[in-house]
Design a protein around this motif. Structure first.
Motif, PDB file in Angstrom:
ATOM      1  N   GLY A   1     -16.368 -23.664 -10.661  1.00 32.96           N
ATOM      2  CA  GLY A   1     -16.467 -23.190  -9.288  1.00 32.96           C
ATOM      3  C   GLY A   1     -17.170 -21.845  -9.239  1.00 32.96           C
ATOM      4  O   GLY A   1     -18.254 -21.652  -9.780  1.00 32.96           O
ATOM      5  N   SER A   2     -16.522 -20.880  -8.600  1.00 33.79           N
ATOM      6  CA  SER A   2     -17.073 -19.530  -8.510  1.00 33.79           C
ATOM      7  C   SER A   2     -16.602 -18.616  -9.636  1.00 33.79           C
ATOM      8  O   SER A   2     -17.043 -17.468  -9.710  1.00 33.79           O
ATOM      9  CB  SER A   2     -16.689 -18.906  -7.162  1.00 33.79           C
ATOM     10  N   ALA A   3     -15.727 -19.099 -10.500  1.00 29.34           N
ATOM     11  CA  ALA A   3     -15.208 -18.284 -11.602  1.00 29.34           C
ATOM     12  C   ALA A   3     -16.132 -18.399 -12.810  1.00 29.34           C
ATOM     13  O   ALA A   3     -16.511 -19.505 -13.216  1.00 29.34           O
ATOM     14  CB  ALA A   3     -13.794 -18.734 -11.980  1.00 29.34           C
ATOM     15  N   ILE A   4     -16.513 -17.266 -13.380  1.00 21.33           N
ATOM     16  CA  ILE A   4     -17.404 -17.206 -14.535  1.00 21.33           C
ATOM     17  C   ILE A   4     -16.659 -16.548 -15.691  1.00 21.33           C
ATOM     18  O   ILE A   4     -15.961 -15.546 -15.490  1.00 21.33           O
ATOM     19  CB  ILE A   4     -18.683 -16.420 -14.213  1.00 21.33           C
ATOM     20  N   ALA A   5     -16.815 -17.093 -16.861  1.00 20.55           N
ATOM     21  CA  ALA A   5     -16.200 -16.537 -18.066  1.00 20.55           C
ATOM     22  C   ALA A   5     -17.238 -16.475 -19.171  1.00 20.55           C
ATOM     23  O   ALA A   5     -18.215 -17.230 -19.175  1.00 20.55           O
ATOM     24  CB  ALA A   5     -14.994 -17.372 -18.509  1.00 20.55           C
ATOM     25  N   PHE A   6     -17.017 -15.563 -20.110  1.00 17.68           N
ATOM     26  CA  PHE A   6     -17.954 -15.340 -21.208  1.00 17.68           C
ATOM     27  C   PHE A   6     -17.252 -15.639 -22.531  1.00 17.68           C
ATOM     28  O   PHE A   6     -16.149 -15.144 -22.793  1.00 17.68           O
ATOM     29  CB  PHE A   6     -18.462 -13.895 -21.199  1.00 17.68           C
ATOM     30  N   ILE A   7     -17.898 -16.464 -23.331  1.00 17.32           N
ATOM     31  CA  ILE A   7     -17.375 -16.881 -24.619  1.00 17.32           C
ATOM     32  C   ILE A   7     -18.102 -16.107 -25.716  1.00 17.32           C
ATOM     33  O   ILE A   7     -19.333 -15.982 -25.693  1.00 17.32           O
ATOM     34  CB  ILE A   7     -17.572 -18.388 -24.833  1.00 17.32           C
ATOM     35  N   CYS A   8     -17.353 -15.578 -26.668  1.00 20.41           N
ATOM     36  CA  CYS A   8     -17.976 -14.905 -27.809  1.00 20.41           C
ATOM     37  C   CYS A   8     -17.247 -15.314 -29.091  1.00 20.41           C
ATOM     38  O   CYS A   8     -16.046 -15.594 -29.079  1.00 20.41           O
ATOM     39  CB  CYS A   8     -17.970 -13.390 -27.639  1.00 20.41           C
ATOM     40  N   HIS A   9     -17.987 -15.333 -30.170  1.00 17.94           N
ATOM     41  CA  HIS A   9     -17.484 -15.732 -31.479  1.00 17.94           C
ATOM     42  C   HIS A   9     -17.790 -14.619 -32.465  1.00 17.94           C
ATOM     43  O   HIS A   9     -18.941 -14.170 -32.561  1.00 17.94           O
ATOM     44  CB  HIS A   9     -18.152 -17.044 -31.907  1.00 17.94           C
ATOM     45  N   ASP A  10     -16.774 -14.129 -33.189  1.00 18.93           N
ATOM     46  CA  ASP A  10     -16.960 -12.968 -34.047  1.00 18.93           C
ATOM     47  C   ASP A  10     -17.017 -13.378 -35.518  1.00 18.93           C
ATOM     48  O   ASP A  10     -17.001 -14.560 -35.868  1.00 18.93           O
ATOM     49  CB  ASP A  10     -15.865 -11.928 -33.805  1.00 18.93           C
ATOM     50  N   GLU A  11     -17.070 -12.343 -36.384  1.00 20.01           N
ATOM     51  CA  GLU A  11     -17.289 -12.593 -37.804  1.00 20.01           C
ATOM     52  C   GLU A  11     -16.074 -13.173 -38.501  1.00 20.01           C
ATOM     53  O   GLU A  11     -16.192 -13.692 -39.611  1.00 20.01           O
ATOM     54  CB  GLU A  11     -17.728 -11.289 -38.500  1.00 20.01           C
ATOM     55  N   ARG A  12     -14.903 -13.117 -37.888  1.00 21.57           N
ATOM     56  CA  ARG A  12     -13.685 -13.658 -38.499  1.00 21.57           C
ATOM     57  C   ARG A  12     -13.349 -15.060 -38.030  1.00 21.57           C
ATOM     58  O   ARG A  12     -12.271 -15.574 -38.335  1.00 21.57           O
ATOM     59  CB  ARG A  12     -12.516 -12.720 -38.223  1.00 21.57           C
TER      60      ARG A  12
END
Length: 414
Positions: free
Chosen positions: A215-226
């Motif tokens: 919908g109108s909700a936005i989220a950001f996905i990130c993946h780290d070194e661990r």
């Protein structure tokens, strides 16, 4: 005198990189472009750019030109003592000559030197019917406009990090770095400027990043070194956002694998997956609840990624009702089912903290991502155990199976 019978010094090899045009039918090399000495390609994208004349104020944005765009990095003979620079190369694929039996060939249309640093990432910004090129070079993000003959810089942003990846969603930019986490920007077409909205203050080493929405909700996905997955949001009204300048972590999850790229895809419903043609798809949409209002379930974008050990994974948004039902089921199954190799399901998926530069020392673990590998074991259980688990959470077997089917259809990317 040198006795040549014992042999001479071995020749010094010189490494040069190329851009290859390969036929997918048989993997035959159709054409190649040789890069300069000490230059290698760092990014490559195929995109269409709007041709806007320099002497015209505005353009209808209908004239598009397709290019193969290559970003390079050049480190000269002085090695690390000199500053690394880059180039932008614009290619077009032309039809070959029948007399020479060449079906296609690469044609270099334009090249631009980037003294700001190596061109590590490229993206396509499409706003107000104008498609522009976004370049990440060193610490600079530049917005380039194609004039028909050259690239004209119309906007820029200077970051305090080395830009590794750029993810776009409409006019919003997500910048990631392998040392300083995420930056969230917005592009304003009125004055052609990039403005920083928020960033993640935790010095996390980001390997990959992406954008998902419902919908109108936005989220950001990130993946780290661990091997962790974090879900962050831009929430100016949240107290943890420090007045809106900080990206708020909503949930975290231990993936257990490394990935280097995350891409978005549209989540299809189970009704559309079961339809066979356009007529049946339209009838399925009309039967779907909330069709007239175009509900949030029809406006979902998830992410998919591949891991360096050969795996494939997806993360999709679900409704709040389905989330809490699956959370209860996951808790019951985690306690009732036998663990593999004595590895507890909950402990295995807990966020792995790191002590690098004091990162994540004050962060609390936020459990907001479901474990699909555990939930989909429900369909393999005997019917009696399925009924016991369903009654334990106050639901039915049919409803749970429908939710799992809906989640599985949302993960399809082809």
């Amino acid at each position: 005198d040198i006795d040549k019978s014992y042999g001479l010094a071995p020749p010094i090899s010189k490494e040069r990189h190329e851009v290859l045009l390969v036929d997918a039918n048989g993997w035959k090399v159709l054409d190649r472009f040789l890069l300069n000495d000490y230059e290698q390609g760092l990014s490559l994208k195929t995109m269409a750019l709007t041709e806007v004349q320099e002497n015209e104020g505005e353009n209808d944005g209908e004239e598009l030109s397709s290019f193969i765009i290559v970003g390079t990095g050049n480190l000269n003979v002085d090695g690390e003592d000199s500053e690394c620079m880059g180039r932008i190369l614009l290619f077009q694929v032309n039809e070959g000559d029948d007399d020479t039996n060449i079906t296609a060939e690469l044609s270099l249309i334009y090249e631009k030197d980037m003294p700001l640093g190596p061109v590590t990432c490229l993206a396509n910004l499409d706003v107000d019917n104008k498609a522009r090129l976004v370049v990440g070079a060193g610490q600079e993000v530049t917005v380039e406009q194609w004039t028909g003959k050259s690239l004209l810089q119309v906007g820029f942003f200077h970051a305090n990090m080395h830009i590794q990846n750029i993810s776009l969603l409409k006019g919003f930019f997500l910048l990631s770095d392998s040392y300083d986490s995420l930056h969230f920007l917005v592009w304003r077409e009125s004055d052609k400027s990039l403005t920083l909205l928020a960033k993640d203050y935790e010095p996390t080493a980001i390997f990959a990043s992406g954008v998902m929405s419902r919908g109108s909700a936005i989220a950001f996905i990130c993946h780290d070194e661990r091997g962790n997955i974090q879900l962050l949001q831009y929430a100016p009204s949240d107290e943890a956002a420090r007045g809106g300048n900080r990206m708020v972590c909503r949930s975290d999850f231990y993936l257990g694998a490394q990935t280097v790229t995350i891409n978005s895809h549209w989540c299809r419903s189970s009704l559309l997956c079961a339809s066979a043609n356009v007529t049946s798809s339209w009838a399925a949409l009309q039967r779907q609840e909330g069709f007239r209002s175009y509900s949030d379930e029809n406006k979902r974008f998830g992410v998919h990624f591949g891991t360096i050990d050969g795996g494939m994974g997806t993360i999709v948004p679900v409704s709040e009702q389905v989330f809490w039902r699956m959370t209860a089921l996951q808790s019951i199954m985690g306690n009732a089912l036998e663990c593999q190799c004595s590895l507890n399901f909950r402990m295995w998926r807990l966020f792995r903290r790191t002590s690098r530069r004091g990162a994540c020392q004050s962060m609390e673990r936020r459990k907001g991502i479901l474990d699909g590998s555990l939930l989909f074991r429900y369909s393999e259980l005997p019917l009696q155990e399925q009924e016991d688990f369903a009654s334990a959470i106050g639901s039915t077997v049919g409803l749970i199976m429908d939710n799992l089917l809906e989640i599985e259809c949302a993960t399809l990317i082809l």
